[in-house]
Design an enzyme around this catalytic site. Structure first.
Site, mmCIF file in Angstrom:
data_model
loop_
_atom_site.group_PDB
_atom_site.id
_atom_site.type_symbol
_atom_site.label_atom_id
_atom_site.label_comp_id
_atom_site.label_asym_id
_atom_site.label_seq_id
_atom_site.Cartn_x
_atom_site.Cartn_y
_atom_site.Cartn_z
ATOM 1 N N HIS A 9 34.838 45.244 34.414
ATOM 2 C CA HIS A 9 36.044 44.627 33.834
ATOM 3 C C HIS A 9 37.251 45.182 34.569
ATOM 4 C CE1 HIS A 9 38.313 43.267 29.951
ATOM 5 N NE2 HIS A 9 39.070 43.143 31.039
ATOM 6 N N HIS A 11 40.647 43.604 36.859
ATOM 7 C CA HIS A 11 41.430 42.511 37.454
ATOM 8 C C HIS A 11 42.011 43.036 38.758
ATOM 9 C CE1 HIS A 11 41.381 40.273 33.590
ATOM 10 N NE2 HIS A 11 41.282 41.501 33.085
ATOM 11 N N HIS A 189 36.949 36.996 28.228
ATOM 12 C CA HIS A 189 37.696 37.912 27.369
ATOM 13 C C HIS A 189 37.674 37.320 25.950
ATOM 14 C CE1 HIS A 189 39.220 39.609 31.060
ATOM 15 N NE2 HIS A 189 40.139 40.340 30.480
ATOM 16 N N GLU A 192 39.941 40.913 22.036
ATOM 17 C CA GLU A 192 40.870 41.994 22.420
ATOM 18 C C GLU A 192 42.004 41.963 21.391
ATOM 19 O OE1 GLU A 192 42.940 41.343 26.155
ATOM 20 O OE2 GLU A 192 43.647 43.420 26.280
ATOM 21 N N ASP A 270 40.147 47.777 33.505
ATOM 22 C CA ASP A 270 40.963 46.581 33.230
ATOM 23 C C ASP A 270 42.056 46.381 34.291
ATOM 24 O OD1 ASP A 270 41.540 44.272 31.848
ATOM 25 O OD2 ASP A 270 42.334 45.246 30.049
ATOM 26 N N ASP A 271 43.207 47.029 34.120
ATOM 27 C CA ASP A 271 44.327 46.930 35.066
ATOM 28 C C ASP A 271 44.826 48.351 35.347
ATOM 29 O OD1 ASP A 271 44.904 43.864 35.039
ATOM 30 O OD2 ASP A 271 44.692 44.422 32.937
HETATM 31 N N1 HPA Z 1 43.782 40.820 29.164
HETATM 32 C C1 HPA Z 1 43.940 39.503 29.350
HETATM 33 N N2 HPA Z 1 44.301 38.984 30.504
HETATM 34 C C2 HPA Z 1 44.504 39.785 31.537
HETATM 35 C C3 HPA Z 1 44.358 41.146 31.414
HETATM 36 C C4 HPA Z 1 43.982 41.688 30.161
HETATM 37 O O1 HPA Z 1 43.847 42.904 29.984
HETATM 38 N N3 HPA Z 1 44.631 41.673 32.623
HETATM 39 C C5 HPA Z 1 44.912 40.662 33.450
HETATM 40 N N4 HPA Z 1 44.850 39.504 32.801
HETATM 41 ZN ZN ZN Z 2 40.910 42.202 31.181
#
Ligand code: HPA
Ligand code: ZN
Length: 341
Positions: A9, A11, A189, A192, A270-271
């Site tokens: 996971h 991006h 996703h 969340e 994630d990021d």
């Molecule tokens: N959640 C949803 N969309 C996204 C995310 C995230 O953490 N990072 C980049 N796009």
């Molecule tokens: Zn994500």
């Protein structure tokens, strides 16, 4: 030494560190509100998913050339390799680049070249997963997949990201059916910010094989049972959840409860440029803040190989490396104990 692991996971646009952001913006003669790295980094504080996405899309707009995409992915893969990552399944957001006027061929060739070079230089196995932006809707996603099919051999699956609330998985029924017909892997996703109903839809309507985040699944006992019985992986991102205030602090995270429920959870970043840490920092943080010992961290690493889309042979090889790493750690711990008694 970091444990061997898979990152599932991630991006790629979320790995854009302020230093590289400024370098690329200057090269492309694009302006940002400031060119000062410390000031840019100081902006990385968020109230929720949307405040993060606003900044993320602003910064993504500096990416224009094949070289930009190459450098972005190469930098991530170097970091991942240092973190023990043997396998990376990497999201990218082509609709955003198209909106910025960047042709898909530019995105694909830059990313694919970086993956091929990292495979050759570091032995890291990596593949791409094309994400649809859910706030652009189902028709736009279908158009995107159609435009991406000439590059079908450069990505292994599809995902669903961006603003979750108000954009349920059911909007994407048709594009996921198209993806299935193309033998693409399907992830999404869900759960969340959205509730367990979004996770149900991702499973039942999209045929998702893996759920990204899924932390709110715990609110529904019958969903938990389904996820456990079918061993559907959940790619949890602890530092992201704190940064976007899905949980108040790491100590409040539901990861221990998810493990207690017998769910196939993995830990991911994630990021990482935005949320304060790459995958090993996520492992270290849950170790420290949730009191996980080496056995739990090894379980999380093992789960990551079970949850990934590599071949059974590749997974067996990485699991063997993982077992060796764990026994080396155990031997070292025993030796240290012996010296101290
Ligand atoms: N959640 C949803 N969309 C996204 C995310 C995230 O953490 N990072 C980049 N796009
Ligand atoms: Zn994500």
């Amino acid at each position: 030494m970091p444990l061997p692991k898979a990152e599932l996971h991630l991006h790629i646009e979320g790995t854009l560190e302020p230093e590289l952001l400024v370098t690329i913006a200057r090269r492309n003669e694009l302006s940002l509100p400031t060119m000062d790295v410390a000031e840019l980094r100081a902006e990385y504080l968020f109230d929720d998913l949307q405040t993060f996405l606003d900044l993320y899309y602003r910064n993504v707009a500096v990416l224009r050339t094949e070289q930009d995409f190459y450098e972005l992915a190469a930098a991530y893969l170097r970091r991942a390799h240092a973190d023990g990552v043997r396998r990376a399944e990497i999201f990218f957001d082509p609709q955003q680049h198209l909106r910025n006027g960047v042709p898909l061929a530019v995105v694909m060739s830059g990313l694919s070249a970086a993956l091929a070079d990292a495979r050759a230089a570091q032995g890291i196995s990596a593949d791409l997963i094309l994400c649809f932006l859910r706030d652009l809707g189902g028709d736009a996603a279908k158009e995107m997949l159609h435009a991406a099919l000439p590059f079908r051999d450069q990505f292994i699956g599809v995902g669903l990201d961006s603003a979750e609330m108000g954009y349920p998985p059911s909007l994407f029924r048709e594009v996921y059916a198209m993806a299935a017909a193309e033998d693409l892997r399907r992830v999404a996703h869900a759960g969340e910010e959205g509730g367990p109903d979004y996770v149900w839809e991702a499973l039942d309507i999209l045929g998702a094989e893996r759920i990204d985040h899924g932390i709110r699944a715990l609110e529904d006992a019958s969903l938990v049972q389904r996820l456990r019985e079918e061993r559907i992986p959940l790619t949890v991102c602890p530092l992201s959840n704190v940064a976007l205030r899905a949980v108040p602090t790491l100590a409040d995270h539901m990861l221990p409860a998810m493990l207690d429920e017998g769910l196939l959870v993995t830990v991911n970043s994630d990021d990482p440029a935005y949320f304060g840490g790459y995958v090993e920092q996520n492992f270290e943080a849950v170790g420290a803040q949730l009191g996980f010992g080496g056995d739990v961290l090894a379980q999380l690493a093992e789960n990551s190989f079970e949850a990934c889309f590599a071949t059974p042979e590749q997974r067996a090889g990485w699991n063997a490396e993982l077992r060796e790493a764990v026994s080396r750690q155990t031997a070292q711990a025993t030796e240290t104990l012996g010296r101290n008694t």
